[in-house]
Design a protein around this motif. Structure first.
Motif, mmCIF file in Angstrom:
data_model
loop_
_atom_site.group_PDB
_atom_site.id
_atom_site.type_symbol
_atom_site.label_atom_id
_atom_site.label_comp_id
_atom_site.label_asym_id
_atom_site.label_seq_id
_atom_site.Cartn_x
_atom_site.Cartn_y
_atom_site.Cartn_z
ATOM 1 N N VAL A 1 -5.799 9.607 -2.338
ATOM 2 C CA VAL A 1 -5.804 8.478 -3.268
ATOM 3 C C VAL A 1 -4.740 7.494 -2.800
ATOM 4 O O VAL A 1 -3.553 7.840 -2.722
ATOM 5 C CB VAL A 1 -5.528 8.918 -4.720
ATOM 6 C CG1 VAL A 1 -5.465 7.704 -5.643
ATOM 7 C CG2 VAL A 1 -6.589 9.890 -5.196
ATOM 8 N N LEU A 2 -5.177 6.286 -2.471
ATOM 9 C CA LEU A 2 -4.280 5.237 -1.995
ATOM 10 C C LEU A 2 -4.170 4.151 -3.056
ATOM 11 O O LEU A 2 -5.136 3.857 -3.764
ATOM 12 C CB LEU A 2 -4.800 4.641 -0.689
ATOM 13 C CG LEU A 2 -5.122 5.636 0.432
ATOM 14 C CD1 LEU A 2 -5.586 4.898 1.673
ATOM 15 C CD2 LEU A 2 -3.932 6.527 0.743
ATOM 16 N N TRP B 1 0.837 -1.194 0.000
ATOM 17 C CA TRP B 1 0.000 0.000 0.000
ATOM 18 C C TRP B 1 0.871 1.243 0.000
ATOM 19 O O TRP B 1 1.920 1.280 0.643
ATOM 20 C CB TRP B 1 -0.898 0.033 1.232
ATOM 21 C CG TRP B 1 -2.065 -0.911 1.194
ATOM 22 C CD1 TRP B 1 -2.146 -2.144 1.766
ATOM 23 C CD2 TRP B 1 -3.325 -0.687 0.560
ATOM 24 N NE1 TRP B 1 -3.367 -2.708 1.521
ATOM 25 C CE2 TRP B 1 -4.121 -1.836 0.791
ATOM 26 C CE3 TRP B 1 -3.867 0.359 -0.175
ATOM 27 C CZ2 TRP B 1 -5.411 -1.948 0.306
ATOM 28 C CZ3 TRP B 1 -5.163 0.249 -0.651
ATOM 29 C CH2 TRP B 1 -5.921 -0.894 -0.413
ATOM 30 N N SER B 2 0.422 2.288 -0.709
ATOM 31 C CA SER B 2 1.147 3.552 -0.735
ATOM 32 C C SER B 2 0.147 4.681 -0.976
ATOM 33 O O SER B 2 -0.974 4.448 -1.441
ATOM 34 C CB SER B 2 2.232 3.549 -1.812
ATOM 35 O OG SER B 2 1.655 3.340 -3.096
ATOM 36 N N THR C 1 -0.390 13.240 5.704
ATOM 37 C CA THR C 1 0.304 11.962 5.718
ATOM 38 C C THR C 1 -0.675 10.838 6.037
ATOM 39 O O THR C 1 -1.700 11.051 6.684
ATOM 40 C CB THR C 1 1.442 11.957 6.749
ATOM 41 O OG1 THR C 1 0.885 12.213 8.046
ATOM 42 C CG2 THR C 1 2.476 13.013 6.417
ATOM 43 N N VAL C 2 -0.327 9.637 5.565
ATOM 44 C CA VAL C 2 -1.138 8.448 5.805
ATOM 45 C C VAL C 2 -0.277 7.429 6.539
ATOM 46 O O VAL C 2 0.870 7.179 6.150
ATOM 47 C CB VAL C 2 -1.659 7.837 4.491
ATOM 48 C CG1 VAL C 2 -2.505 6.593 4.774
ATOM 49 C CG2 VAL C 2 -2.470 8.858 3.718
ATOM 50 N N SER D 1 -5.306 -6.555 3.468
ATOM 51 C CA SER D 1 -6.307 -5.921 4.327
ATOM 52 C C SER D 1 -5.594 -5.237 5.484
ATOM 53 O O SER D 1 -4.827 -5.884 6.218
ATOM 54 C CB SER D 1 -7.299 -6.955 4.850
ATOM 55 O OG SER D 1 -8.034 -7.529 3.790
ATOM 56 N N THR D 2 -5.833 -3.936 5.648
ATOM 57 C CA THR D 2 -5.137 -3.179 6.680
ATOM 58 C C THR D 2 -5.962 -1.957 7.036
ATOM 59 O O THR D 2 -7.103 -1.805 6.585
ATOM 60 C CB THR D 2 -3.722 -2.784 6.202
ATOM 61 O OG1 THR D 2 -3.008 -2.209 7.294
ATOM 62 C CG2 THR D 2 -3.791 -1.810 5.043
ATOM 63 N N THR D 3 -5.394 -1.082 7.850
ATOM 64 C CA THR D 3 -6.056 0.165 8.236
ATOM 65 C C THR D 3 -5.192 1.341 7.802
ATOM 66 O O THR D 3 -3.978 1.192 7.582
ATOM 67 C CB THR D 3 -6.289 0.223 9.750
ATOM 68 O OG1 THR D 3 -5.016 0.113 10.423
ATOM 69 C CG2 THR D 3 -7.200 -0.907 10.212
ATOM 70 N N ALA D 4 -5.827 2.502 7.696
ATOM 71 C CA ALA D 4 -5.116 3.726 7.330
ATOM 72 C C ALA D 4 -5.660 4.867 8.181
ATOM 73 O O ALA D 4 -6.871 5.012 8.331
ATOM 74 C CB ALA D 4 -5.281 4.045 5.847
ATOM 75 N N THR D 5 -4.750 5.652 8.755
ATOM 76 C CA THR D 5 -5.135 6.845 9.504
ATOM 77 C C THR D 5 -4.528 8.059 8.816
ATOM 78 O O THR D 5 -3.485 7.972 8.152
ATOM 79 C CB THR D 5 -4.658 6.767 10.959
ATOM 80 O OG1 THR D 5 -3.238 6.543 10.990
ATOM 81 C CG2 THR D 5 -5.354 5.623 11.691
ATOM 82 N N PHE D 6 -5.174 9.219 8.998
ATOM 83 C CA PHE D 6 -4.857 10.412 8.221
ATOM 84 C C PHE D 6 -4.583 11.579 9.164
ATOM 85 O O PHE D 6 -5.265 11.750 10.180
ATOM 86 C CB PHE D 6 -6.001 10.744 7.275
ATOM 87 C CG PHE D 6 -6.383 9.586 6.385
ATOM 88 C CD1 PHE D 6 -5.809 9.442 5.137
ATOM 89 C CD2 PHE D 6 -7.300 8.628 6.807
ATOM 90 C CE1 PHE D 6 -6.142 8.381 4.320
ATOM 91 C CE2 PHE D 6 -7.638 7.563 6.011
ATOM 92 C CZ PHE D 6 -7.057 7.429 4.756
ATOM 93 N N SER D 7 -3.572 12.382 8.793
ATOM 94 C CA SER D 7 -3.184 13.512 9.634
ATOM 95 C C SER D 7 -4.060 14.734 9.408
ATOM 96 O O SER D 7 -4.208 15.562 10.309
ATOM 97 C CB SER D 7 -1.716 13.869 9.365
ATOM 98 O OG SER D 7 -1.546 14.294 8.011
#
Length: 345
Positions: A200-201, A170-171, A178-179, A188-194
């Motif tokens: 767009v991931l 993932w990128s 920032t992610v 399958s994972t999680t992403a948090t955002f600043s």
């Protein structure tokens, strides 16, 4: 002769007066049985998962009689995997192969006494390596401080072999902040955002030789903050004797416009305490009139609600009776002489 067997034939001669004859024996034998003539067809090649169509030919002399008929059969002679024939006892059949390699296939014909066979070679190749099929999942809308749950998928043809396995990555392609990925190498994972904004991931799958990717858009809404509400300053109100006092309250409020919807701020004036009930004329507006009929200390609260969060501010109103000047009496008028000191009461 119509049939095989032993026949006795006689020849008779007659001279017009006398007759004589002689016989001979003829042994008629059946013709020799010959094996069928078979042809399994030309060599073939195919690419998995495809099979091949096998078409053979077989002719016979009809002997022996009976049975005078042919039975045929397809079989695998050699090869690295299994061969599946859809019609193994027919002249034409489909053949499927479990794995790549070189196979020798035999066609056999039997006339009841003699058997003939013929073989052909089928070269089965693996398909060319195809890049993985990647899906980053459906687009999402979240609200800070929540993160996003990413559910991607990667499927592959197992080639090249080795390694016959795929890796995931993932990128972030774009976004205002920032992610942070829970595990950037897991499908399958999680992403948090600043920061709030549109991100767009990208999920990339690699089979060791070829790679493919897919993107997902995450719309991150800002965190909703409670509205800011300010009630008027505390005040003192004079209540005329025998009358009521009508006072204007004007509050203020501000909000960040979240959540959307509803994105609209509602207000409410309420009386928290007091010696009696005051009358609030328009309690759902920032500006309202309050009418008092009883002296005392009152507390009013102005609340603001954005559909999700609320806040409030209080004000104190001290209602006092109307002030009157003191009642003063200097006494009756008097007359004094300069030689006498009057007594003042």
């Amino acid at each position: 002769f119509s049939l095989a067997g032993t026949y006795v034939l006689q020849l008779t001669g007659n001279d017009g007066a006398l007759t004589a004859n002689d016989t001979m024996t003829v042994t008629v034998t059946a013709p020799l049985n010959h094996p069928p003539l078979v042809n399994a067809g030309a060599d073939k090649s195919t690419t998995l998962p495809n099979g091949v169509v096998l078409i053979a030919t077989a002719t016979d002399d009809g002997r022996p009689n009976p049975p005078g008929g042919l039975t045929v059969k397809w079989t695998k002679v050699t090869g690295p995997g299994t061969v599946t024939f859809t019609s193994p006892t027919a002249l034409q059949t489909n053949a499927g192969f479990s794995m790549a390699g070189v196979y020798v296939i035999q066609f056999e014909a039997f006339d009841g006494a003699l058997t003939s066979t013929d073989t052909l070679t089928v070269t089965v190749q693996n398909p060319p390596n195809q890049p993985p099929q990647v899906s980053a999942g459906a687009d999402q809308i979240i609200t800070l401080p929540a993160g996003a749950t990413l559910n991607g998928t990667i499927t592959d043809d197992g080639l090249p072999n080795p390694p016959a396995s795929t890796t995931a990555q993932w990128s972030m392609v774009s976004g205002p902040g920032t992610v942070t990925f829970g595990n950037a190498t897991s499908v399958s994972t999680t992403a948090t955002f600043s920061l709030a904004g549109t991100y767009v991931l990208q999920l990339t799958g690699n089979d060791g030789a070829l790679s493919a990717s897919d993107t997902v858009t995450i719309t991150v809404n800002p965190q909703n903050k409670a509205p800011v509400v300010t009630a008027p300053s505390d005040r003192k109100v004079t209540l005329p004797t025998g009358n009521t006092a009508r006072v204007l309250f004007t509050g203020t409020s501000s909000d960040d416009g979240l959540p959307v919807p509803p994105g609209k701020l509602s207000h409410q004036w309420t009386q928290v305490s007091g010696p009696a009930s005051a009358v609030l004329e328009t309690p759902t507006t920032l500006q309202t009139y309050a009418t008092f009929s009883t002296v005392g200390t009152y507390v009013f609260r102005l609340s603001g609600n954005d559909g999700q969060l609320s806040t409030s501010d209080d004000m104190v109103v001290n209602v006092v009776p109307q002030n009157f000047p003191p009642l003063v009496n200097a006494g009756p008028d008097i007359t004094v002489s300069l030689t006498t000191m009057p007594i003042m009461n």
